[in-house]
Design a protein around this motif. Structure first.
Motif, PDB file in Angstrom:
ATOM      1  N   THR A 102       0.886  -1.168   0.000  1.00 14.62           N
ATOM      2  CA  THR A 102       0.000   0.000   0.000  1.00 14.62           C
ATOM      3  C   THR A 102       0.919   1.211   0.000  1.00 14.62           C
ATOM      4  O   THR A 102       1.897   1.249   0.746  1.00 14.62           O
ATOM      5  N   MET A 103       0.625   2.176  -0.859  1.00 16.27           N
ATOM      6  CA  MET A 103       1.419   3.413  -0.827  1.00 16.27           C
ATOM      7  C   MET A 103       0.533   4.567  -0.433  1.00 16.27           C
ATOM      8  O   MET A 103      -0.598   4.692  -0.917  1.00 16.27           O
ATOM      9  N   VAL A 104       1.062   5.386   0.472  1.00 19.16           N
ATOM     10  CA  VAL A 104       0.362   6.607   0.879  1.00 19.16           C
ATOM     11  C   VAL A 104       1.279   7.744   0.442  1.00 19.16           C
ATOM     12  O   VAL A 104       2.396   7.876   0.952  1.00 19.16           O
ATOM     13  N   ILE A 105       0.802   8.526  -0.497  1.00 18.96           N
ATOM     14  CA  ILE A 105       1.704   9.515  -1.100  1.00 18.96           C
ATOM     15  C   ILE A 105       1.340  10.928  -0.649  1.00 18.96           C
ATOM     16  O   ILE A 105       0.219  11.408  -0.883  1.00 18.96           O
TER      17      ILE A 105
ATOM     18  N   ILE B 112      -6.983   3.067  -6.603  1.00 19.76           N
ATOM     19  CA  ILE B 112      -6.329   4.292  -6.158  1.00 19.76           C
ATOM     20  C   ILE B 112      -7.420   5.201  -5.569  1.00 19.76           C
ATOM     21  O   ILE B 112      -8.564   5.193  -6.043  1.00 19.76           O
ATOM     22  N   ALA B 113      -7.077   5.916  -4.528  1.00 19.82           N
ATOM     23  CA  ALA B 113      -8.048   6.856  -3.937  1.00 19.82           C
ATOM     24  C   ALA B 113      -7.328   8.153  -3.599  1.00 19.82           C
ATOM     25  O   ALA B 113      -6.155   8.141  -3.206  1.00 19.82           O
ATOM     26  N   ILE B 114      -8.038   9.241  -3.771  1.00 20.87           N
ATOM     27  CA  ILE B 114      -7.494  10.539  -3.379  1.00 20.87           C
ATOM     28  C   ILE B 114      -8.383  11.048  -2.248  1.00 20.87           C
ATOM     29  O   ILE B 114      -9.605  11.147  -2.414  1.00 20.87           O
ATOM     30  N   VAL B 115      -7.755  11.329  -1.109  1.00 17.93           N
ATOM     31  CA  VAL B 115      -8.535  11.868   0.014  1.00 17.93           C
ATOM     32  C   VAL B 115      -8.238  13.367   0.104  1.00 17.93           C
ATOM     33  O   VAL B 115      -7.097  13.773   0.358  1.00 17.93           O
ATOM     34  N   PHE B 116      -9.267  14.160  -0.118  1.00 17.18           N
ATOM     35  CA  PHE B 116      -9.132  15.614  -0.062  1.00 17.18           C
ATOM     36  C   PHE B 116      -9.553  16.105   1.320  1.00 17.18           C
ATOM     37  O   PHE B 116     -10.533  15.615   1.888  1.00 17.18           O
ATOM     38  N   TYR B 117      -8.838  17.075   1.822  1.00 14.40           N
ATOM     39  CA  TYR B 117      -9.195  17.746   3.082  1.00 14.40           C
ATOM     40  C   TYR B 117      -9.513  16.746   4.210  1.00 14.40           C
ATOM     41  O   TYR B 117     -10.557  16.855   4.867  1.00 14.40           O
ATOM     42  N   ALA B 118      -8.619  15.806   4.427  1.00 13.70           N
ATOM     43  CA  ALA B 118      -8.831  14.841   5.517  1.00 13.70           C
ATOM     44  C   ALA B 118      -8.950  15.583   6.848  1.00 13.70           C
ATOM     45  O   ALA B 118      -8.189  16.516   7.123  1.00 13.70           O
ATOM     46  N   GLY B 119      -9.921  15.187   7.637  1.00 14.52           N
ATOM     47  CA  GLY B 119     -10.082  15.780   8.976  1.00 14.52           C
ATOM     48  C   GLY B 119     -11.012  16.981   9.021  1.00 14.52           C
ATOM     49  O   GLY B 119     -11.322  17.472  10.102  1.00 14.52           O
ATOM     50  N   TYR B 120     -11.455  17.455   7.854  1.00 18.72           N
ATOM     51  CA  TYR B 120     -12.425  18.570   7.825  1.00 18.72           C
ATOM     52  C   TYR B 120     -13.805  17.965   7.590  1.00 18.72           C
ATOM     53  O   TYR B 120     -14.078  17.474   6.483  1.00 18.72           O
ATOM     54  N   LYS B 121     -14.665  18.032   8.612  1.00 18.69           N
ATOM     55  CA  LYS B 121     -15.981  17.366   8.504  1.00 18.69           C
ATOM     56  C   LYS B 121     -16.744  17.808   7.259  1.00 18.69           C
ATOM     57  O   LYS B 121     -17.342  17.013   6.569  1.00 18.69           O
TER      58      LYS B 121
ATOM     59  N   PHE C 247      -3.866  21.814  -2.076  1.00 12.88           N
ATOM     60  CA  PHE C 247      -2.651  21.268  -1.455  1.00 12.88           C
ATOM     61  C   PHE C 247      -2.999  20.069  -0.575  1.00 12.88           C
ATOM     62  O   PHE C 247      -2.269  19.069  -0.522  1.00 12.88           O
ATOM     63  N   GLU C 248      -4.156  20.138   0.089  1.00  6.93           N
ATOM     64  CA  GLU C 248      -4.519  19.107   1.072  1.00  6.93           C
ATOM     65  C   GLU C 248      -5.147  17.895   0.404  1.00  6.93           C
ATOM     66  O   GLU C 248      -6.366  17.729   0.399  1.00  6.93           O
ATOM     67  N   HIS C 249      -4.309  17.067  -0.196  1.00  6.77           N
ATOM     68  CA  HIS C 249      -4.825  15.770  -0.658  1.00  6.77           C
ATOM     69  C   HIS C 249      -3.734  14.713  -0.531  1.00  6.77           C
ATOM     70  O   HIS C 249      -2.558  14.984  -0.727  1.00  6.77           O
ATOM     71  N   LEU C 250      -4.172  13.528  -0.150  1.00 11.33           N
ATOM     72  CA  LEU C 250      -3.281  12.382   0.003  1.00 11.33           C
ATOM     73  C   LEU C 250      -3.727  11.325  -0.996  1.00 11.33           C
ATOM     74  O   LEU C 250      -4.933  11.155  -1.213  1.00 11.33           O
ATOM     75  N   VAL C 251      -2.763  10.603  -1.550  1.00  8.37           N
ATOM     76  CA  VAL C 251      -3.106   9.577  -2.543  1.00  8.37           C
ATOM     77  C   VAL C 251      -2.781   8.189  -1.968  1.00  8.37           C
ATOM     78  O   VAL C 251      -1.692   7.978  -1.427  1.00  8.37           O
ATOM     79  N   TYR C 252      -3.750   7.301  -2.058  1.00  3.43           N
ATOM     80  CA  TYR C 252      -3.566   5.912  -1.607  1.00  3.43           C
ATOM     81  C   TYR C 252      -3.615   4.992  -2.827  1.00  3.43           C
ATOM     82  O   TYR C 252      -4.500   5.125  -3.672  1.00  3.43           O
ATOM     83  N   VAL C 253      -2.686   4.050  -2.862  1.00  2.00           N
ATOM     84  CA  VAL C 253      -2.691   3.055  -3.934  1.00  2.00           C
ATOM     85  C   VAL C 253      -2.556   1.687  -3.294  1.00  2.00           C
ATOM     86  O   VAL C 253      -1.747   1.528  -2.372  1.00  2.00           O
ATOM     87  N   GLY C 254      -3.321   0.719  -3.758  1.00  2.13           N
ATOM     88  CA  GLY C 254      -3.127  -0.625  -3.230  1.00  2.13           C
ATOM     89  C   GLY C 254      -4.407  -1.427  -3.242  1.00  2.13           C
ATOM     90  O   GLY C 254      -5.502  -0.866  -3.197  1.00  2.13           O
TER      91      GLY C 254
END
Ligand SMILES: C[S@@+](CC[C@H](N)C(=O)[O-])C[C@H]1O[C@@H](n2cnc3c(N)ncnc32)[C@H](O)[C@@H]1O
Length: 283
Positions: free
Chosen positions: A212-215, A239-248, A272-279
């Motif tokens: 699993t990669m968290v980029i 693949i998933a892109i999580v935008f603004y994690a932690g902002y309800k 700027f606030e996005h994380l990419v998950y692959v796996g």
């Protein structure tokens, strides 16, 4: 005589109870007033990521014990209720990008001037922090996310003030918040039970075994990231892109596969606030 002895015997449990209560109080009560530090300290305190309710009780407690708080104005506004009566120092003075650099080695005149200016501003901040510590005050540097995960803006404090034995108060990273948003155990990949936290630069080094990669994207162009991943992972890898994690109110996820995701994201601007998950843990 007999009566007197009986009266005294009756008093024994009462006296014992009072004694035990005093003993318990001695151990339970703080040895310092609530608004005073137990001892002057230098703290790097995570305030969490996203909304303010992701700060921890320990962070609030540490801020409460500190007389001086270093943070951005925006953070001071967001956490105003914990900062009443505190001396606030402006973290934007830190010029962290040029910490440890020799400005004179920089050839570009504009960049050199910026480096020198950053150094001057940082010196002001350092002096103020030193003065506070010398006056016996506790200082809390407030940091977003986990300051020890790609903590560029904060690691210089640990270096510069290492003689003060900084203590780090842990907190919620965008990584934790994004895991929660995805709602799956990220270690449950089919071929590997490991995750790599990385940036685009290191993908090639670690992709071989399909963890699993968290980029952490840091302004990387999403198209470039996907092209890099496609070299190593099968095209149907989720693949998933999580935008603004932690902002309800703002948090959202875009999901796809390596061979389809670009169709879904074409023409979209990424914050700027996005994380990419692959796996394939997301299958
Ligand atoms: C320099 S790193 C800082 C990470 C921070 N230390 C932490 O633990 O949250 C910045 C990168 O983290 C990610 N990031 C920061 N905040 C985010 C958020 N709220 N949601 C999703 N990703 C975020 C982005 O990929 C961004 O480029």
């Amino acid at each position: 005589m007999m009566e007197r002895r009986t009266r005294i015997l009756h008093l024994v449990p009462v006296v014992t109870a009072v004694f035990l209560a005093l003993l318990a109080f001695q151990f339970a009560a703080p040895t310092h007033a609530a608004d005073e530090p137990a001892e002057a300290g230098f703290y790097l305190v995570s305030i969490g990521v996203g909304d303010v309710d992701l700060i921890t009780l320990r962070a609030i407690d540490t801020i409460g014990k500190s007389q001086v708080v270093v943070c951005r104005q925006r953070t001071a506004d967001q956490f105003a209720k914990y900062l009443e009566g505190k001396e606030i120092l402006d973290d934007s003075l830190s010029g962290w990008r040029t910490y440890g650099k020799r400005c004179s080695d920089i050839e570009d005149p504009q960049a050199r001037a910026a480096c020198l200016k950053g150094r001057e501003r940082r010196a002001t901040l350092i002096n103020r922090i030193r003065r506070a510590v010398n006056d016996g005050k506790s200082v809390a540097i407030l940091a977003g996310g986990d300051p020890l995960i790609y903590g560029g803006p904060y690691r210089w404090y640990l270096e510069e003030f290492k003689d003060l034995h900084p203590r780090v108060v842990p907190g919620v990273s965008c990584f934790n918040a994004a895991n929660a948003a995805l709602g799956r155990d990220i270690m449950l990949g089919k071929g590997s039970h490991s995750a790599v936290l990385t940036t685009a630069r290191d993908i090639d080094k670690f992709a071989q075994h399909h963890p699993t990669m968290v980029i952490f994207t840091m302004h990387t162009k999403f198209e470039d990231l996907v092209e890099k991943l496609k070299i190593h992972y099968p095209p149907d890898t989720p693949i998933a892109i999580v935008f603004y994690a932690g902002y309800k109110d703002k948090e959202r996820i875009t999901r796809g596969r390596l061979d389809t995701i670009l169709e879904k994201t074409r023409g979209k601007d990424f914050p700027f606030e996005h994380l990419v998950y692959v796996g394939n843990f997301m299958n």
